[in-house]
Design a protein around this motif. Structure first.
Motif, PDB file in Angstrom:
ATOM      1  N   GLU A 114      24.085  31.539  -2.422  1.00  0.00           N
ATOM      2  CA  GLU A 114      24.938  32.710  -2.298  1.00  0.00           C
ATOM      3  C   GLU A 114      24.241  34.029  -2.617  1.00  0.00           C
ATOM      4  N   PHE A 115      23.124  33.976  -3.338  1.00  0.00           N
ATOM      5  CA  PHE A 115      22.445  35.208  -3.717  1.00  0.00           C
ATOM      6  C   PHE A 115      20.940  35.117  -3.442  1.00  0.00           C
ATOM      7  N   PRO A 116      20.551  34.813  -2.199  1.00  0.00           N
ATOM      8  CA  PRO A 116      19.122  34.644  -1.912  1.00  0.00           C
ATOM      9  C   PRO A 116      18.314  35.923  -2.110  1.00  0.00           C
ATOM     10  N   GLN A 117      18.947  37.078  -1.975  1.00  0.00           N
ATOM     11  CA  GLN A 117      18.193  38.320  -2.116  1.00  0.00           C
ATOM     12  C   GLN A 117      17.648  38.479  -3.539  1.00  0.00           C
ATOM     13  N   ARG A 118      18.371  37.968  -4.521  1.00  0.00           N
ATOM     14  CA  ARG A 118      17.937  38.152  -5.916  1.00  0.00           C
ATOM     15  C   ARG A 118      16.721  37.305  -6.252  1.00  0.00           C
ATOM     16  N   THR A 119      16.703  36.073  -5.786  1.00  0.00           N
ATOM     17  CA  THR A 119      15.524  35.252  -6.040  1.00  0.00           C
ATOM     18  C   THR A 119      14.369  35.682  -5.142  1.00  0.00           C
ATOM     19  N   ALA A 120      14.677  36.069  -3.914  1.00  0.00           N
ATOM     20  CA  ALA A 120      13.616  36.464  -2.981  1.00  0.00           C
ATOM     21  C   ALA A 120      12.873  37.699  -3.470  1.00  0.00           C
ATOM     22  N   ARG A 121      13.569  38.649  -4.077  1.00  0.00           N
ATOM     23  CA  ARG A 121      12.863  39.855  -4.506  1.00  0.00           C
ATOM     24  C   ARG A 121      11.914  39.561  -5.665  1.00  0.00           C
ATOM     25  N   VAL A 122      12.211  38.527  -6.452  1.00  0.00           N
ATOM     26  CA  VAL A 122      11.274  38.129  -7.505  1.00  0.00           C
ATOM     27  C   VAL A 122      10.027  37.516  -6.876  1.00  0.00           C
ATOM     28  N   VAL A 123      10.222  36.674  -5.868  1.00  0.00           N
ATOM     29  CA  VAL A 123       9.068  36.080  -5.186  1.00  0.00           C
ATOM     30  C   VAL A 123       8.258  37.157  -4.480  1.00  0.00           C
ATOM     31  N   ARG A 124       8.924  38.173  -3.932  1.00  0.00           N
ATOM     32  CA  ARG A 124       8.190  39.291  -3.326  1.00  0.00           C
ATOM     33  C   ARG A 124       7.332  39.988  -4.378  1.00  0.00           C
ATOM     34  N   ALA A 125       7.879  40.168  -5.569  1.00  0.00           N
ATOM     35  CA  ALA A 125       7.100  40.793  -6.640  1.00  0.00           C
ATOM     36  C   ALA A 125       5.867  39.974  -6.974  1.00  0.00           C
ATOM     37  N   ARG A 219      13.307  33.506   3.598  1.00  0.00           N
ATOM     38  CA  ARG A 219      13.593  34.270   4.818  1.00  0.00           C
ATOM     39  C   ARG A 219      15.013  34.831   4.773  1.00  0.00           C
ATOM     40  N   ALA A 220      15.957  34.013   4.317  1.00  0.00           N
ATOM     41  CA  ALA A 220      17.344  34.480   4.207  1.00  0.00           C
ATOM     42  C   ALA A 220      17.468  35.625   3.216  1.00  0.00           C
ATOM     43  N   GLY A 221      16.574  35.644   2.217  1.00  0.00           N
ATOM     44  CA  GLY A 221      16.582  36.714   1.231  1.00  0.00           C
ATOM     45  C   GLY A 221      15.838  37.961   1.666  1.00  0.00           C
ATOM     46  N   GLY A 222      15.268  37.938   2.870  1.00  0.00           N
ATOM     47  CA  GLY A 222      14.643  39.127   3.422  1.00  0.00           C
ATOM     48  C   GLY A 222      13.131  39.161   3.382  1.00  0.00           C
ATOM     49  N   LEU A 223      12.470  38.074   2.967  1.00  0.00           N
ATOM     50  CA  LEU A 223      11.018  38.067   2.940  1.00  0.00           C
ATOM     51  C   LEU A 223      10.442  37.796   4.316  1.00  0.00           C
ATOM     52  N   SER A 224       9.332  38.438   4.595  1.00  0.00           N
ATOM     53  CA  SER A 224       8.606  38.165   5.824  1.00  0.00           C
ATOM     54  C   SER A 224       7.748  36.920   5.640  1.00  0.00           C
ATOM     55  N   ASP A 225       7.313  36.339   6.751  1.00  0.00           N
ATOM     56  CA  ASP A 225       6.442  35.171   6.658  1.00  0.00           C
ATOM     57  C   ASP A 225       5.129  35.522   5.958  1.00  0.00           C
ATOM     58  N   ALA A 226       4.656  36.752   6.151  1.00  0.00           N
ATOM     59  CA  ALA A 226       3.419  37.179   5.487  1.00  0.00           C
ATOM     60  C   ALA A 226       3.614  37.228   3.976  1.00  0.00           C
ATOM     61  N   GLU A 227       4.769  37.705   3.515  1.00  0.00           N
ATOM     62  CA  GLU A 227       5.040  37.752   2.079  1.00  0.00           C
ATOM     63  C   GLU A 227       5.175  36.344   1.507  1.00  0.00           C
ATOM     64  N   ILE A 228       5.824  35.467   2.253  1.00  0.00           N
ATOM     65  CA  ILE A 228       5.971  34.081   1.803  1.00  0.00           C
ATOM     66  C   ILE A 228       4.602  33.423   1.667  1.00  0.00           C
ATOM     67  N   GLN A 229       3.746  33.636   2.647  1.00  0.00           N
ATOM     68  CA  GLN A 229       2.411  33.053   2.590  1.00  0.00           C
ATOM     69  C   GLN A 229       1.596  33.661   1.453  1.00  0.00           C
TER      70      GLN A 229
END
Length: 241
Positions: A114-125, A219-229
């Motif tokens: 329900e809140f993928p953006q919150r975890t995704a922004r930590v992974v982006r960091a 991806r659902a949280g807004g990360l690009s494939d480049a950021e995930i990699q």
């Protein structure tokens, strides 16, 4: 490798490196450290953190949980405040708060969904942080930090059983933390929701990992494939620990 770290003032600190990952690789030592609140670090503790190579701190707590640092942070250390828990008045389901998000991993699948953006922004960091290690923390370093650790380790291809074993290591460290801050041991209280559900912490973590596709989640949280990699690359190494 000994993953537990002794930083004066913290009690639940360990390196996420040295765990088996996808493709016969291992998670990279020194890349990400999980810990309890670093504001309790003494001057010596901050020096230990800095000498370990940490250059970025990610704080998962809500603003009302922040306190004053016991000693000054090293110059050059970057601190990012990225609260993980959704506000109660911001659409969070009531049952996320019935036992507290910090209490057990039973709510991990729902929170991830329900809140993928919150975890995704930590992974982006993690993906975009400056060179050096990253320390991720909440209050006790167990459940919000555990959720982020779960996601990072799953992205690296660490088996569910190893992720669960890492989560369970916090139980050994919490009594010392409670004693240091003058609180009674809350282990029984923290485990009560698990007992009512007929589950264990380890089993709840395995269930959360099994139901998670980390790439699709990010991806659902807004990360690009480049950021995930970039995050995955930061987390893994081809050498033995």
């Amino acid at each position: 490798m000994n993953r537990h770290l002794e930083w004066e003032g913290c009690f639940n600190t360990r390196d996420l490196g040295g765990l088996p990952a996808a493709g016969g690789r291992f998670t990279a030592p020194g890349a990400v450290v999980r810990t309890d609140a670093v504001e309790r670090l003494t001057e010596k503790g901050w020096l230990q953190l800095w000498e370990y190579g940490v250059r970025t701190v990610v704080d998962l707590r809500n603003p009302d949980e922040h306190g004053a640092d016991a000693a000054p942070r090293p110059p050059g250390l970057t601190t990012l405040a990225l609260p993980l828990a959704p506000p109660q008045d911001g659409g969070a389901p009531a049952d996320l708060w019935s036992t507290g998000i910090q209490g057990t991993p039973l709510h991990y699948p729902q929170l991830l969904a329900e809140f993928p953006q919150r975890t995704a922004r930590v992974v982006r960091a993690v993906a975009l942080a400056e060179p050096g290690g990253i320390a991720v923390h909440c209050v006790a370093g167990r459940d919000r930090t555990g959720l982020v650790s779960l996601l990072l380790l799953a992205l690296a291809g660490v088996p569910a059983a190893a992720i669960a074993a890492d989560y369970e290591l916090s139980a050994e460290r919490l009594p010392g933390l409670f004693a240091a801050v003058g609180e009674p041991d809350r282990q029984a209280e923290l485990e009560a929701p698990l007992r009512r559900a007929g589950a264990t912490a380890g089993a709840a973590v395995v269930a959360a990992v099994t139901s998670l596709d980390p790439v699709e989640h990010l991806r659902a949280g807004g990360l690009s494939d480049a950021e995930i990699q970039a995050a995955r690359t930061r987390l893994t190494t081809g050498r033995l620990p």
